[in-house]
Design a protein around this motif. Structure first.
Motif, PDB file in Angstrom:
ATOM      1  N   LYS A   8      -1.736  18.922  -4.417  1.00 63.55           N
ATOM      2  CA  LYS A   8      -2.639  19.520  -3.379  1.00 63.55           C
ATOM      3  C   LYS A   8      -3.625  18.651  -2.956  1.00 63.55           C
ATOM      4  N   PRO A   9      -4.383  19.041  -2.006  1.00 65.14           N
ATOM      5  CA  PRO A   9      -5.351  18.203  -0.997  1.00 65.14           C
ATOM      6  C   PRO A   9      -6.376  17.976  -2.303  1.00 65.14           C
ATOM      7  N   ARG A  10      -6.648  16.555  -2.394  1.00 69.30           N
ATOM      8  CA  ARG A  10      -7.696  16.181  -3.218  1.00 69.30           C
ATOM      9  C   ARG A  10      -7.216  15.585  -4.562  1.00 69.30           C
ATOM     10  N   ALA A  11      -6.111  15.892  -4.820  1.00 68.99           N
ATOM     11  CA  ALA A  11      -5.446  15.838  -6.290  1.00 68.99           C
ATOM     12  C   ALA A  11      -5.100  14.541  -6.537  1.00 68.99           C
ATOM     13  N   GLN A  12      -4.883  14.193  -7.763  1.00 68.50           N
ATOM     14  CA  GLN A  12      -4.176  12.808  -8.108  1.00 68.50           C
ATOM     15  C   GLN A  12      -3.358  13.043  -9.389  1.00 68.50           C
ATOM     16  N   ILE A  13      -2.397  11.960  -9.239  1.00 72.16           N
ATOM     17  CA  ILE A  13      -1.676  11.757 -10.462  1.00 72.16           C
ATOM     18  C   ILE A  13      -1.386  10.330 -10.907  1.00 72.16           C
ATOM     19  N   TYR A  24      13.354  10.924 -12.609  1.00 68.54           N
ATOM     20  CA  TYR A  24      13.715  11.186 -11.352  1.00 68.54           C
ATOM     21  C   TYR A  24      12.616  12.422 -11.434  1.00 68.54           C
ATOM     22  N   LEU A  25      11.462  12.204 -10.731  1.00 66.97           N
ATOM     23  CA  LEU A  25      10.297  13.264 -10.723  1.00 66.97           C
ATOM     24  C   LEU A  25       9.995  13.587  -9.284  1.00 66.97           C
ATOM     25  N   ASP A  26       9.755  15.083  -9.148  1.00 67.51           N
ATOM     26  CA  ASP A  26       9.540  15.800  -7.982  1.00 67.51           C
ATOM     27  C   ASP A  26       8.119  16.172  -7.958  1.00 67.51           C
ATOM     28  N   PHE A  27       7.049  15.590  -7.376  1.00 70.63           N
ATOM     29  CA  PHE A  27       5.697  15.564  -7.398  1.00 70.63           C
ATOM     30  C   PHE A  27       5.133  16.573  -6.172  1.00 70.63           C
ATOM     31  N   ALA A  28       4.384  17.417  -6.359  1.00 70.45           N
ATOM     32  CA  ALA A  28       3.636  18.217  -5.130  1.00 70.45           C
ATOM     33  C   ALA A  28       2.168  18.041  -5.601  1.00 70.45           C
ATOM     34  N   LYS A  72      -5.502  12.224  -0.551  1.00 73.35           N
ATOM     35  CA  LYS A  72      -6.813  12.352   0.276  1.00 73.35           C
ATOM     36  C   LYS A  72      -6.831  13.060   1.221  1.00 73.35           C
ATOM     37  N   SER A  73      -5.579  13.583   1.911  1.00 79.98           N
ATOM     38  CA  SER A  73      -5.666  14.559   3.108  1.00 79.98           C
ATOM     39  C   SER A  73      -6.071  16.017   2.843  1.00 79.98           C
ATOM     40  N   SER A  74      -6.076  16.584   3.803  1.00 76.34           N
ATOM     41  CA  SER A  74      -6.126  18.200   3.710  1.00 76.34           C
ATOM     42  C   SER A  74      -4.773  19.178   3.803  1.00 76.34           C
ATOM     43  N   LYS A  75      -3.722  18.194   3.509  1.00 82.04           N
ATOM     44  CA  LYS A  75      -2.462  19.071   3.572  1.00 82.04           C
ATOM     45  C   LYS A  75      -1.742  18.629   2.143  1.00 82.04           C
ATOM     46  N   PRO A  76      -0.822  19.530   1.820  1.00 79.76           N
ATOM     47  CA  PRO A  76       0.134  19.410   0.472  1.00 79.76           C
ATOM     48  C   PRO A  76       0.681  17.763   0.665  1.00 79.76           C
ATOM     49  N   LEU A  77       0.964  16.869  -0.416  1.00 76.33           N
ATOM     50  CA  LEU A  77       1.743  16.239  -0.411  1.00 76.33           C
ATOM     51  C   LEU A  77       2.883  16.193  -1.195  1.00 76.33           C
ATOM     52  N   ARG A  78       4.101  15.929  -0.980  1.00 71.39           N
ATOM     53  CA  ARG A  78       5.237  15.918  -1.761  1.00 71.39           C
ATOM     54  C   ARG A  78       6.114  14.723  -1.627  1.00 71.39           C
ATOM     55  N   PHE A  79       6.522  14.101  -2.786  1.00 70.68           N
ATOM     56  CA  PHE A  79       7.274  13.063  -3.200  1.00 70.68           C
ATOM     57  C   PHE A  79       8.002  13.122  -4.249  1.00 70.68           C
ATOM     58  N   VAL A  80       9.015  12.143  -4.391  1.00 68.64           N
ATOM     59  CA  VAL A  80       9.970  11.936  -5.669  1.00 68.64           C
ATOM     60  C   VAL A  80       9.467  10.425  -5.916  1.00 68.64           C
ATOM     61  N   LEU A  81       9.388  10.328  -7.397  1.00 69.14           N
ATOM     62  CA  LEU A  81       9.201   9.126  -7.953  1.00 69.14           C
ATOM     63  C   LEU A  81      10.524   8.741  -8.739  1.00 69.14           C
ATOM     64  N   SER A 100       9.178  22.118 -15.356  1.00 71.08           N
ATOM     65  CA  SER A 100       8.104  21.960 -14.322  1.00 71.08           C
ATOM     66  C   SER A 100       6.880  22.634 -15.117  1.00 71.08           C
ATOM     67  N   THR A 101       5.716  21.822 -14.654  1.00 71.44           N
ATOM     68  CA  THR A 101       4.389  22.195 -15.098  1.00 71.44           C
ATOM     69  C   THR A 101       3.671  22.075 -14.077  1.00 71.44           C
ATOM     70  N   GLU A 102       2.276  22.478 -14.034  1.00 74.03           N
ATOM     71  CA  GLU A 102       1.159  22.297 -13.074  1.00 74.03           C
ATOM     72  C   GLU A 102       0.003  22.123 -13.766  1.00 74.03           C
ATOM     73  N   ARG A 103      -0.798  21.252 -13.253  1.00 78.19           N
ATOM     74  CA  ARG A 103      -2.295  20.807 -13.867  1.00 78.19           C
ATOM     75  C   ARG A 103      -2.923  20.074 -12.897  1.00 78.19           C
ATOM     76  N   ASP A 104      -4.218  20.802 -12.756  1.00 76.72           N
ATOM     77  CA  ASP A 104      -5.345  20.059 -11.900  1.00 76.72           C
ATOM     78  C   ASP A 104      -4.706  19.826 -10.281  1.00 76.72           C
ATOM     79  N   GLY A 105      -4.057  20.646  -9.809  1.00 80.89           N
ATOM     80  CA  GLY A 105      -3.443  20.514  -8.389  1.00 80.89           C
ATOM     81  C   GLY A 105      -2.335  19.613  -8.327  1.00 80.89           C
ATOM     82  N   VAL A 106      -1.685  19.351  -9.403  1.00 79.35           N
ATOM     83  CA  VAL A 106      -0.370  18.526  -9.418  1.00 79.35           C
ATOM     84  C   VAL A 106       0.727  19.404 -10.055  1.00 79.35           C
ATOM     85  N   GLU A 107       1.839  19.368  -9.215  1.00 75.36           N
ATOM     86  CA  GLU A 107       3.045  20.358 -10.097  1.00 75.36           C
ATOM     87  C   GLU A 107       4.190  19.095 -10.038  1.00 75.36           C
TER      88      GLU A 107
END
Length: 294
Positions: free
Chosen positions: A185-190, A179-183, A238-247, A149-156
C-alpha cells in the motif's frame, strides 16, 4: 503510516545492478508477451532462462509444443489457461493459481485461454542441473487459496516458493528457488532477506516502487531489476498508488547453457540428441507420435 525508516535493514543490502524494460513481442499462435528475461539485453540470469508477462485472448494461445531440460512456472494474474499434455494430464489454472511443471526428459503440451478477453499471467523458466535434466516430468499445482499469504503493516505477500514474513510455501523446488508476490500500500515498505549465494530479480507488475536504497529513483511497471550481491532487498512505496511486484531468487547452477528454442541442455551434442529424440518420438517423446491436444 510512519515515515520510511532510514536505518539499513541489512549488512549488505542488495542494490539494483541492471534495469531492463520488458518489451512486447509475439509468441505462440497470436499471443503477445512482454519478455523480461531471455532476450538480447538479458539473455539469462542463472538459474533463470526466461520471464514472460503474457496476455492471450481466444483464439490465440500456445498450441502443442515440446520442452526438455527445465521447469516452467505459470502464475495466473487474471483469467484462466487450460493445459493438456501427451501423458493425459489436463487442467485449468485460474486467477491466483500456480502450475509448477518439471519438463525433465520431455513433455509436449498446449496452453490455451479458457475464457473470453485477455488472460494474463507470468511464465518463468527455471533451469535444471545436468543431473536432473532427464528426470521424469511432474507437476505441482496450487490453487489460489492454497498459496500461503499474510499481511502486515500495509504489505501483503503470497509465497509461491520459499519463505517470507514467517510463512513458507509447500512447493518443492528441485533447483532451490524463492518466488514471492508482494503488494505494498502507499507509504509501506518491506525488507526481505535473500540467501547470499543466490541470484535474484524483481519484476514490477503495477505501480512504481523504490528498490534497494531509499534515495534511488522509482521504477515503474514492466521493468525487470537484476539485483546485485547482498543479504536482502528493501523496497519502499513512496507513491499514492498500490505497488505490486514479484521477487524471484535462485541458486545458480554454474553450468553451461545450450538452448535451442524449448530445449535447454548443457552441450550441443545433447541438443542434437534432443532434436533427434523429438523427431523420432523416442527417449521421453514416445507419446508424441500420435498425441494431439483436443
Amino acid at each position: 503510516m510512519s515515515e520510511p525508516d532510514q536505518s539499513p535493514a541489512f549488512n549488505r543490502p542488495r542494490l539494483v545492478a541492471k534495469k531492463v524494460l520488458a518489451k512486447l513481442q509475439h509468441e505462440g499462435d497470436g499471443a503477445v508477451v512482454r519478455r523480461g528475461i531471455g532476450r538480447s539485453d538479458l539473455k539469462n540470469l542463472d538459474p533463470f532462462l526466461m520471464l514472460d508477462d503474457f496476455s492471450v485472448s481466444p483464439p490465440a494461445g500456445f498450441p502443442d509444443h515440446p520442452h526438455r531440460g527445465f521447469e516452467t512456472v505459470t502464475y495466473m494474474l487474471q483469467g484462466a489457461i487450460t493445459h493438456q499434455d501427451f501423458a493425459g494430464h489436463k487442467g485449468t489454472i485460474r486467477t491466483g493459481d500456480v502450475q509448477w511443471m518439471t519438463a525433465g526428459r520431455g513433455i509436449i503440451h498446449s496452453e490455451m485461454p479458457a475464457g473470453e478477453g485477455p488472460q494474463t499471467g507470468l511464465q518463468l523458466w527455471i533451469n535444471l542441473s545436468s543431473k536432473d535434466k532427464m528426470i521424469e516430468p511432474r507437476y505441482q499445482e496450487l490453487s489460489s487459496d492454497e498459496i500461503p499469504s499474510t499481511e502486515r503493516d500495509g504489505v501483503e505477500v503470497r509465497v509461491i516458493a520459499g519463505e517470507s514474513m514467517g510463512i513458507r510455501s509447500p512447493v518443492y523446488t528441485r533447483t532451490p528457488t524463492m518466488y514471492l508476490d508482494f503488494a505494498l500500500k502507499p507509504r509501506a515498505q518491506i525488507h526481505q532477506s535473500i540467501p547470499e549465494s543466490w541470484n535474484s530479480f524483481v519484476y514490477v507488475i503495477e505501480g512504481e516502487g523504490v528498490f534497494g536504497s531509499l534515495n534511488s529513483s522509482p521504477v515503474s511497471a514492466h521493468h525487470v531489476l537484476v539485483l546485485g550481491p547482498g543479504d536482502g532487498l528493501s523496497v519502499w512505496n513512496k507513491s499514492s498508488k498500490p505497488l505490486r511486484f514479484v521477487l524471484v531468487g535462485g541458486l545458480p547452477l554454474n553450468e553451461p547453457v545450450v538452448q535451442h528454442g524449448p530445449f535447454v541442455m548443457n552441450t550441443q551434442a545433447e541438443i542434437d540428441q534432443t532434436i533427434q529424440d523429438y523427431y523420432y518420438s523416442q527417449n521421453g517423446f514416445e507419446m508424441a507420435k500420435y498425441w494431439r491436444s483436443q
